[in-house]
Design a protein around this motif. Structure first.
Motif, mmCIF file in Angstrom:
data_model
loop_
_atom_site.group_PDB
_atom_site.id
_atom_site.type_symbol
_atom_site.label_atom_id
_atom_site.label_comp_id
_atom_site.label_asym_id
_atom_site.label_seq_id
_atom_site.Cartn_x
_atom_site.Cartn_y
_atom_site.Cartn_z
ATOM 1 N N VAL A 35 0.958 -1.381 -0.308
ATOM 2 C CA VAL A 35 0.004 0.050 0.221
ATOM 3 C C VAL A 35 1.139 0.934 -0.143
ATOM 4 C CG1 VAL A 35 -2.500 -1.004 0.838
ATOM 5 C CG2 VAL A 35 0.192 -0.546 2.598
ATOM 6 N N TYR A 36 -0.007 2.454 -0.030
ATOM 7 C CA TYR A 36 0.894 3.788 -0.095
ATOM 8 C C TYR A 36 0.789 3.923 1.186
ATOM 9 C CZ TYR A 36 -0.061 3.594 -5.186
ATOM 10 O OH TYR A 36 0.515 3.983 -6.638
ATOM 11 N N GLY A 37 1.196 3.748 2.064
ATOM 12 C CA GLY A 37 1.687 4.102 3.921
ATOM 13 C C GLY A 37 1.102 5.324 3.803
ATOM 14 N N LEU A 38 1.960 6.196 3.464
ATOM 15 C CA LEU A 38 2.052 7.717 3.957
ATOM 16 C C LEU A 38 0.853 8.611 3.619
ATOM 17 C CD1 LEU A 38 3.768 9.896 4.783
ATOM 18 C CD2 LEU A 38 4.074 10.570 2.508
ATOM 19 N N THR A 39 0.504 7.835 1.844
ATOM 20 C CA THR A 39 -0.650 8.348 1.807
ATOM 21 C C THR A 39 -2.109 7.669 2.526
ATOM 22 O OG1 THR A 39 -0.706 7.929 -1.116
ATOM 23 C CG2 THR A 39 0.082 10.078 -0.210
ATOM 24 N N LYS A 40 -2.499 7.582 3.024
ATOM 25 C CA LYS A 40 -3.433 6.225 4.241
ATOM 26 C C LYS A 40 -4.011 5.542 2.937
ATOM 27 C CE LYS A 40 -5.075 10.428 6.286
ATOM 28 N NZ LYS A 40 -4.040 10.610 6.808
ATOM 29 N N GLY A 41 -3.553 4.347 3.006
ATOM 30 C CA GLY A 41 -3.095 2.666 2.332
ATOM 31 C C GLY A 41 -3.791 2.807 1.068
ATOM 32 N N GLN A 42 -3.800 3.395 0.172
ATOM 33 C CA GLN A 42 -4.678 2.926 -0.937
ATOM 34 C C GLN A 42 -3.605 1.736 -1.692
ATOM 35 O OE1 GLN A 42 -2.980 5.855 -0.570
ATOM 36 N NE2 GLN A 42 -4.505 7.185 -1.017
ATOM 37 N N PHE A 43 -4.398 1.154 -2.257
ATOM 38 C CA PHE A 43 -3.126 -0.202 -2.922
ATOM 39 C C PHE A 43 -2.596 0.209 -4.086
ATOM 40 C CE2 PHE A 43 -7.663 -3.126 -3.375
ATOM 41 C CZ PHE A 43 -6.493 -3.602 -1.684
ATOM 42 N N SER A 44 -1.202 -0.427 -3.833
ATOM 43 C CA SER A 44 -0.009 -0.704 -5.197
ATOM 44 C C SER A 44 0.625 -1.454 -5.813
ATOM 45 C CB SER A 44 1.305 0.088 -3.891
ATOM 46 O OG SER A 44 2.383 -1.365 -3.580
ATOM 47 N N ALA A 45 1.248 -1.184 -6.585
ATOM 48 C CA ALA A 45 0.967 -2.215 -8.097
ATOM 49 C C ALA A 45 1.613 -3.573 -7.265
ATOM 50 C CB ALA A 45 2.446 -1.327 -8.851
ATOM 51 N N THR A 46 2.246 -3.761 -6.019
ATOM 52 C CA THR A 46 2.840 -5.300 -5.568
ATOM 53 C C THR A 46 1.386 -6.029 -4.897
ATOM 54 O OG1 THR A 46 3.765 -4.417 -3.530
ATOM 55 C CG2 THR A 46 5.255 -4.146 -5.370
ATOM 56 N N ALA A 47 0.846 -5.214 -4.937
ATOM 57 C CA ALA A 47 -0.719 -5.634 -3.810
ATOM 58 C C ALA A 47 -1.060 -7.064 -4.825
ATOM 59 C CB ALA A 47 -1.988 -5.081 -4.269
ATOM 60 N N ASP A 48 -1.233 -7.881 -4.098
ATOM 61 C CA ASP A 48 -1.284 -9.227 -4.458
ATOM 62 C C ASP A 48 -3.136 -9.434 -5.371
ATOM 63 O OD1 ASP A 48 0.598 -11.214 -4.197
ATOM 64 O OD2 ASP A 48 -0.157 -11.055 -2.467
ATOM 65 N N ALA A 49 -4.171 -9.642 -6.379
ATOM 66 C CA ALA A 49 -4.777 -9.843 -6.835
ATOM 67 C C ALA A 49 -6.097 -10.172 -5.753
ATOM 68 C CB ALA A 49 -5.000 -10.891 -8.077
ATOM 69 N N GLY A 50 -6.909 -9.954 -6.338
ATOM 70 C CA GLY A 50 -7.515 -10.459 -4.597
ATOM 71 C C GLY A 50 -7.354 -10.138 -2.888
ATOM 72 N N SER A 51 -6.486 -9.410 -2.819
ATOM 73 C CA SER A 51 -6.454 -8.904 -1.427
ATOM 74 C C SER A 51 -6.955 -7.589 -0.984
ATOM 75 C CB SER A 51 -4.997 -8.799 -0.971
ATOM 76 O OG SER A 51 -4.592 -7.341 -1.834
ATOM 77 N N ARG A 52 -7.222 -7.206 -0.087
ATOM 78 C CA ARG A 52 -8.733 -6.275 0.041
ATOM 79 C C ARG A 52 -8.068 -5.120 1.627
ATOM 80 N NH1 ARG A 52 -14.665 -7.930 0.257
ATOM 81 N NH2 ARG A 52 -14.177 -9.705 -0.589
ATOM 82 N N LEU A 53 -9.053 -4.545 1.057
ATOM 83 C CA LEU A 53 -8.081 -3.503 2.458
ATOM 84 C C LEU A 53 -9.647 -3.467 3.308
ATOM 85 C CD1 LEU A 53 -7.664 -0.174 0.338
ATOM 86 C CD2 LEU A 53 -5.790 -1.351 0.897
ATOM 87 N N LYS A 54 -8.916 -2.758 4.538
ATOM 88 C CA LYS A 54 -9.938 -2.859 5.166
ATOM 89 C C LYS A 54 -11.163 -1.667 5.318
ATOM 90 C CE LYS A 54 -7.959 -0.373 8.915
ATOM 91 N NZ LYS A 54 -6.587 -0.667 10.313
ATOM 92 N N THR A 55 -11.299 -1.493 4.385
ATOM 93 C CA THR A 55 -12.793 -0.530 3.920
ATOM 94 C C THR A 55 -13.389 -2.148 3.049
ATOM 95 O OG1 THR A 55 -11.178 0.515 2.075
ATOM 96 C CG2 THR A 55 -11.561 1.519 3.527
ATOM 97 N N GLY A 56 -12.887 -2.381 2.214
ATOM 98 C CA GLY A 56 -13.405 -3.604 1.547
ATOM 99 C C GLY A 56 -13.299 -3.796 0.657
ATOM 100 N N VAL A 57 -12.670 -2.484 0.232
ATOM 101 C CA VAL A 57 -11.960 -2.294 -1.343
ATOM 102 C C VAL A 57 -11.067 -4.038 -2.004
ATOM 103 C CG1 VAL A 57 -11.202 -0.978 -3.276
ATOM 104 C CG2 VAL A 57 -11.971 0.081 -1.538
#
Ligand code: TPP
Ligand code: SF4
Ligand code: MG
Length: 347
Positions: free
Chosen positions: A138-160
């Motif tokens: 994730v992009y930790g500094l800007t509050k946790g959007q997925f980055s390009a290394t996030a695995d397909a199918g993984s989920r954010l805390k918000t459910g995205v």
């Protein structure tokens, strides 16, 4: 009368420094952030290798990970570049002074998203530096959007849910000719220190893709970059042993199950194979391993590929021994007469 014992002096390394002298400013990251654990391992590896602090150049981009260069070796040089642009700055620094020991610390956003274009050229040039990616998906500094290394199918805390495939930085590095490619986990301190020491001794780009959980935005049940997931799924491919050039090399291992690789400075990295048939010097074996791990959703750690013989960028350019940055002005500036001659020729 009872005598009071003298306090024990802390151990020093071969350049007479204590581990404390490889420290830096106090971290401002969230308590429990994986990046802080990696900082401690970098500090330890630099101490154990007896690196001279004033020769260290610490390079980074932007992100929580990129802030960490302030937290170790405060007597070294530091440069916080623009987001994703650290490779170009590091390349320039190495061209100006190849005697530096350059370590770049970046994030998965900084390297695999905005910085991907710069990163691939650093790899294909084989610029001599240690390149640590503190990979939390994730992009930790800007509050946790997925980055390009996030695995397909993984989920954010918000459910995205992340629908896009992950970029495998190790596979990319091997493809582009990087001669030292490793994957580790911030919680596997013994392995990480060994891999960092090998990276310091390697001549060329040494990539360490280190899973480093973001406890604030990506450490929940449905994340594949959490402490729990990494601890439950980590499968080291070897046990890493490292013998620095300044220690006596003793042959005390069983060659049937161990691979020994001599690095350019005479240090040895000794890989006690847990996967008996894995050869870390084979590109084809490395690709097969990475693809198999991706298919099975395995988290393999260790030295995935090593080729110490590969020529680095500075050797290819045949730079003079004397660093360009240290040449006096009268050797880099044309004389008044030479300039006048040039002007004359342009008339
Ligand atoms: C040119 C530019 N674009 C966007 C940003 C905003 N920004 C700052 S850090 C960051 C992402 C950091 O993510 P990563 O590299 O993974 O580091 P982490 O914080 O996760 O350690 C972004 C998008 C910026 N600073 N500059
Ligand atoms: S936001 Fe995440 S990556 Fe940033 S300091 Fe906090 S835990 Fe670490
Ligand atoms: Mg990140």
């Amino acid at each position: 009368m009872s005598s009071v014992a003298e306090p024990k002096a802390p151990p020093t390394n071969r350049v007479g420094l204590t581990v404390k002298e490889y420290g830096g400013s106090k971290s401002t990251l969230c308590t429990g952030c994986g990046h802080d654990v990696i900082t401690r391992q970098i500090t330890q590896a630099m101490f154990e290798m007896g690196v001279t602090p004033h020769r260290v150049a610490k390079m980074s981009g932007i992100g929580c990970s990129s802030k960490t260069t302030a937290y170790f070796v405060d007597r070294g040089h530091g440069f916080n570049a623009v987001h994703g642009r650290m490779p170009a700055v590091a390349t320039g620094a190495m061209l100006a002074n190849h005697r530096l020991i350059t370590i770049g610390v970046s994030g998965d956003g900084d390297t695999a998203s905005i910085g991907a274009g710069q990163f691939v050229h650093l790899l294909r040039r084989n610029v001599p530096m240690i390149y640590v990616v503190e990979n939390n998906g994730v992009y930790g500094l800007t509050k946790g959007q997925f980055s390009a290394t996030a695995d397909a199918g993984s989920r954010l805390k918000t459910g995205v849910v992340n629908d896009l495939p992950a970029i495998d930085l190790c596979a990319m590095a091997i493809e582009l000719g990087c001669g030292y490619v490793a994957r580790s986990f911030s919680g596997d301190m013994k392995q990480l220190v060994g891999l960092l020491k090998g990276a310091i001794a390697h001549r060329g780009t040494a990539l360490l893709d280190v899973i480093s959980p973001c406890v604030t935005f990506n450490n929940h049940e449905s994340s594949t970059k959490s402490y729990k997931w990494a601890k439950d799924h980590e499968e080291p491919i070897q046990e890493i042993g490292f013998v620095p050039f300044f220690d006596e090399i003793r042959v005390d291992y069983d060659p049937g199950t161990t691979q020994d690789v001599e690095l350019h400075d005479g240090s040895h990295i000794r890989l006690k194979k847990l996967r008996a048939d894995y050869d870390a010097t084979s590109k084809a074996a490395a690709f097969e391993l990475l693809h198999e791990a991706q298919d099975k959703q395995e988290f393999l750690t260790g030295l995935i590929y090593v080729n110490p013989a590969k020529k680095d960028f500075l050797s290819l350019l045949d730079l003079p021994d004397e660093p360009l940055a240290l040449l006096p002005a009268d050797r880099v500036r044309p004389s008044r007469e030479a300039l006048a001659q040039m002007m004359e020729a342009l008339k």
